[in-house]
Design an enzyme around this catalytic site. Structure first.
Site, mmCIF file in Angstrom:
data_model
loop_
_atom_site.group_PDB
_atom_site.id
_atom_site.type_symbol
_atom_site.label_atom_id
_atom_site.label_comp_id
_atom_site.label_asym_id
_atom_site.label_seq_id
_atom_site.Cartn_x
_atom_site.Cartn_y
_atom_site.Cartn_z
ATOM 1 N N PRO A 241 -17.007 -56.990 49.570
ATOM 2 C CA PRO A 241 -15.817 -56.138 49.477
ATOM 3 C C PRO A 241 -16.043 -54.749 50.067
ATOM 4 O O PRO A 241 -17.139 -54.202 49.950
ATOM 5 C CB PRO A 241 -15.575 -56.021 47.964
ATOM 6 C CG PRO A 241 -16.375 -57.087 47.345
ATOM 7 C CD PRO A 241 -17.465 -57.450 48.266
ATOM 8 N N HIS A 462 -37.540 -43.843 26.553
ATOM 9 C CA HIS A 462 -37.149 -45.039 27.308
ATOM 10 C C HIS A 462 -37.094 -44.709 28.811
ATOM 11 O O HIS A 462 -37.718 -45.379 29.630
ATOM 12 C CB HIS A 462 -35.778 -45.521 26.811
ATOM 13 C CG HIS A 462 -35.283 -46.767 27.478
ATOM 14 N ND1 HIS A 462 -35.349 -47.991 26.875
ATOM 15 C CD2 HIS A 462 -34.724 -46.976 28.697
ATOM 16 C CE1 HIS A 462 -34.854 -48.912 27.697
ATOM 17 N NE2 HIS A 462 -34.456 -48.303 28.808
ATOM 18 N N GLU A 463 -36.367 -43.651 29.130
ATOM 19 C CA GLU A 463 -36.225 -43.284 30.545
ATOM 20 C C GLU A 463 -37.559 -42.847 31.131
ATOM 21 O O GLU A 463 -37.868 -43.141 32.287
ATOM 22 C CB GLU A 463 -35.172 -42.178 30.724
ATOM 23 C CG GLU A 463 -33.756 -42.566 30.316
ATOM 24 C CD GLU A 463 -33.237 -43.798 31.024
ATOM 25 O OE1 GLU A 463 -33.648 -44.065 32.170
ATOM 26 O OE2 GLU A 463 -32.433 -44.533 30.413
HETATM 27 P P1 ATP Z 1 -11.943 -56.473 50.707
HETATM 28 O O1 ATP Z 1 -12.738 -57.657 51.080
HETATM 29 O O2 ATP Z 1 -12.248 -56.001 49.326
HETATM 30 O O3 ATP Z 1 -10.491 -56.585 50.995
HETATM 31 P P2 ATP Z 1 -12.383 -55.109 53.145
HETATM 32 O O4 ATP Z 1 -13.660 -55.534 53.763
HETATM 33 O O5 ATP Z 1 -11.145 -55.686 53.687
HETATM 34 O O6 ATP Z 1 -12.476 -55.265 51.595
HETATM 35 P P3 ATP Z 1 -11.293 -52.634 53.910
HETATM 36 O O7 ATP Z 1 -10.031 -52.703 53.151
HETATM 37 O O8 ATP Z 1 -11.229 -52.913 55.359
HETATM 38 O O9 ATP Z 1 -12.364 -53.545 53.223
HETATM 39 O O10 ATP Z 1 -11.981 -51.218 53.724
HETATM 40 C C1 ATP Z 1 -11.598 -50.325 52.711
HETATM 41 C C2 ATP Z 1 -11.754 -48.910 53.172
HETATM 42 O O11 ATP Z 1 -13.124 -48.606 53.402
HETATM 43 C C3 ATP Z 1 -11.101 -48.653 54.516
HETATM 44 O O12 ATP Z 1 -9.768 -48.277 54.343
HETATM 45 C C4 ATP Z 1 -11.918 -47.520 55.084
HETATM 46 O O13 ATP Z 1 -11.466 -46.278 54.590
HETATM 47 C C5 ATP Z 1 -13.288 -47.757 54.512
HETATM 48 N N1 ATP Z 1 -14.174 -48.436 55.478
HETATM 49 C C6 ATP Z 1 -14.756 -49.636 55.296
HETATM 50 N N2 ATP Z 1 -15.535 -49.944 56.356
HETATM 51 C C7 ATP Z 1 -15.421 -48.940 57.216
HETATM 52 C C8 ATP Z 1 -15.986 -48.690 58.511
HETATM 53 N N3 ATP Z 1 -16.814 -49.541 59.103
HETATM 54 N N4 ATP Z 1 -15.652 -47.536 59.128
HETATM 55 C C9 ATP Z 1 -14.819 -46.668 58.546
HETATM 56 N N5 ATP Z 1 -14.262 -46.844 57.340
HETATM 57 C C10 ATP Z 1 -14.555 -47.958 56.667
#
Ligand code: ATP
Length: 657
Positions: A241, A462-463
């Site tokens: 994700p 602990h830490e």
């Molecule tokens: P999911 O699988 O959860 O839908 P995804 O892979 O489709 O996630 P995105 O929705 O494309 O993820 O990315 C979320 C946000 O993260 C984007 O709107 C952007 O702001 C940022 N982001 C992710 N990857 C990049 C990248 N390679 N360059 C710039 N911004 C990024």
């Protein structure tokens, strides 16, 4: 990231259904009035018998037997006479045809007698005898019959409208008859708003090359078909994700200059049977009309999950029908020339095999968590709009964030700006970024949590146990800082900088497990009792140990055996792919590994009991300590190079805190 201008798929002008309700209402009112023909005026027997009847002005009297009522029709020349009578009653001239008056009677009223008495002084020929009728109001009766079905239909229409309105938030649907239409949004070259371009997507070089090639297939198909090649039908973006799959697809939409349909896998699913399949058909129909074009299906696992093997038990018929339709459309008899399907998912392993085979999604494009250099690029993209302090080392931030996805980095930049704004700063500084990173890793600081001094001591030891063991074991992850300020759900935390390794050795895993168990070992050594605070450590270590034995074949007795099922679809259809005897051995091996790691942690701590004590006391005093403090107390770390490389161990400790 602003979205490209959304242009809904063009739709025909819609007839407003409220007009139907209005017309029905008006019709009912008209029917009512035309049937009743105006209202007669109520009067009473005394009035009638002394005036109208006695004077011979009544042409006809009708006793309505089932309503206990008598209606009177006046003679034409008498109409004006009774126009303006007492009580303000007025005869409507439109109802000259009558009846003009009525009066109520009791059920035992003797009309013959009463009428003849009232007309006693009139000549015989002028006397009238009442007629008798039974009157049913057929309209009202019909209405009462129809009321129930009408209410049902109106309720049903209302439900359907709200369902289809909810379901049809985007694109081409609306109204219940459009429920089977696809809800894809169309982006095309006329979209006016700021487009996402490949410049907004940092890193992901290989993925970009692959995806740009797909755009090229659509624009210059001859280049590839001249040599006998076939244009791929689809590409699947796979990755964890937040790694930028959707962003990449949006960039394709922005750059391709071909129509781009976008919808989510869950948009196919509706509460009605058959809707999913019909939406798939509609999507492909629209796409073929617009070819060459790209169709993007986000989160395709919502429909593409593997079909059940046990047909009789399957409770997912609707989803499977939708998937079958998708499979047919992608590879059916019909031609899809000029339509390329892009799809994104986090879970390629759970997708149906038929969907993944060549000829449907010919290409899988892996979109992984960004490496150091890619994180640097992503930081640069997201820092574009942020006022940062001059001299801020962006590379330092990239080094600080191993394992962060693009979405996490975007979040860090935003959080840092918010933190700086809260402190009324004019620029965002390094410390704001560090605070933002801490907050994202471990959650919000909760200084208000009530912790007794005794609990605080336990947490500190602990830490300190984690910190000391990880500092002294060669392969454990380098420690950055330790705190006993509660954050999120944890009462204390140790920050490590995990190395970005592609493979991990047994020694590294064992050292990390010992460091994880260092917390409980320290509690036992110091207080001679243990606490529940180690729950998450124990969970982590147990899972790690099971993975070592059952997946990575890293134990002596079950060496080189792996019971891992990468397909995630329980291809080995039996419950456990090993015997009960092996299961016992597996459990023993796991226990032996964990016991060994715990003993090592205890050994390290008792060998450096003084160091442990000093670290814990310093932690109690300062609440947060850094790698410099540990170096001062425990000496230089054996595996120092990485911390130095990252610039955390410096002569002047103020640089970090
Ligand atoms: P999911 O699988 O959860 O839908 P995804 O892979 O489709 O996630 P995105 O929705 O494309 O993820 O990315 C979320 C946000 O993260 C984007 O709107 C952007 O702001 C940022 N982001 C992710 N990857 C990049 C990248 N390679 N360059 C710039 N911004 C990024």
């Amino acid at each position: 990231m602003s979205e490209p201008n959304r242009r809904p798929v063009p739709q025909k002008s819609r007839f407003n259904p409220y007009l139907i309700y209005l017309m029905i209402g008006i019709g009912l009112i008209i029917m009512w009035f035309s049937y009743s023909g105006g209202e007669p005026v109520q009067t009473d027997w005394k009035d009638v018998s002394t005036t109208m009847l006695a004077k011979g002005d009544v042409e006809r009297a009708v006793v309505i037997t089932n309503q206990n009522k008598v209606e009177l029709y006046l003679k034409k020349d008498a109409l004006t006479k009774y126009g303006n009578r007492e009580k303000g009653a007025k005869i409507n001239p439109n109802i000259a045809q009558g009846p003009q008056y009525y009066f109520n009677i009791s059920s035992n009223w003797d009309d013959q007698k009463m009428f003849s008495e009232a007309q006693a002084n009139l000549p015989e020929a002028e006397r009238i005898i009442p007629d008798y009728i039974e009157r049913n109001n057929y309209f009202l009766q019909a209405l009462s019959w129809l009321a129930f079905p009408i209410i049902l239909i109106v309720f049903w229409l209302f439900m359907m409208r709200s369902v289809s309105r909810n379901a049809g938030g985007g694109g081409g649907s609306g109204g219940i008859f459009n429920v089977g239409k696809s809800k894809a949004q169309l982006f095309d070259k006329d979209s006016a708003a700021k487009k996402v371009t490949f410049n907004d997507v940092a890193g992901l070089e290989e993925a970009k090359v692959e995806i740009m090639e797909i755009v090229d297939f659509l624009k210059n198909p001859q280049k590839y078909t001249n040599l006998g090649g076939k244009i791929p039908k689809g590409a699947l973006l796979v990755g964890p994700p937040g790694t930028g799959k959707t962003l990449l697809a949006k960039a394709v939409a922005g750059e391709a200059n071909v129509p781009f349909f976008s919808m989510s896998g869950s948009d196919f699913v509706e509460m009605f049977v058959g809707v999913g399949a019909s939406r798939v058909r509609d999507l492909f129909k629209q796409a073929k009309e617009k070819a060459p074009c790209i169709v993007f299906i986000d989160e395709i696992d919502a429909v593409g999950r593997a079909r059940g093997k046990n047909v009789g038990w399957s409770s997912n018929d609707e989803r499977e029908n939708t998937l079958n339709q998708l499979l047919t459309e992608m590879d059916g008899f019909g031609t899809n020339s000029g339509v390329i399907i892009l799809a994104a998912t986090n879970r390629a392993d759970i997708l149906d095999k038929a969907l993944l085979r060549a000829g449907r999604f010919d290409r899988q494009i892996q979109v992984d968590l960004p490496e150091l250099s890619e994180r640097l690029e992503i930081f640069k993209v997201h820092l574009r709009g942020i006022k940062i302090a001059s001299g801020l080392e962006i590379e330092f931030l990239a080094k600080q964030t191993p394992g962060f996805s693009g979405a996490d980095i975007a979040n860090v930049c935003n959080e840092a700006a918010l933190i700086a704004a809260r402190k009324n700063k004019t620029v965002v500084e390094r410390q704001d970024f560090l605070d933002a990173i801490d907050r994202i890793i471990a959650g919000l600081e909760k200084k208000s949590k009530i912790i007794s001094p005794e609990e605080k001591r336990t947490i500190a030891y602990h830490e300190a146990g984690h910190a000391t063991v990880s500092w002294l074991l060669e392969h454990a992850n380098p420690l950055l800082k330790v705190t006993i300020i509660p954050r999120g759900r944890s009462l204390g935390a140790a920050w490590y900088l995990p190395e970005e390794r592609q493979i991990t050795t047994t020694e590294q895993m064992l050292d990390e497990m010992a460091a994880t168990l260092g917390g409980r070992a320290s509690e036992e050594l110091t207080f001679n009792k243990i606490s529940t605070g180690a729950l998450s450590d124990l969970e982590k270590v147990t899972k790690q140990a099971y993975a070592m034995v059952a997946y990575f074949g890293m134990s002596d007795k079950l060496a080189n055996l792996s019971y891992y099922d990468s397909s995630g679809q329980s291809e080995m259809s039996f419950g456990k792919p090993y015997s009960e005897k092996t299961a016992e051995v597996l459990d023993q091996e796991v226990k032996a590994i964990i016991d060994g790691a715990y003993e090592r942690a205890k050994q390290v701590l008792s060998d450096h009991a003084d160091g442990l004590h000093q670290v814990a006391e310093l932690l109690l005093e300062k609440e947060i300590i850094f790698s410099e403090d540990l170096e001062r107390i425990l000496g230089r770390r054996v595996a120092q190079s990485r911390l130095e490389e990252l610039g955390f161990v410096k002569k002047d400790p103020t640089q970090v805190s």
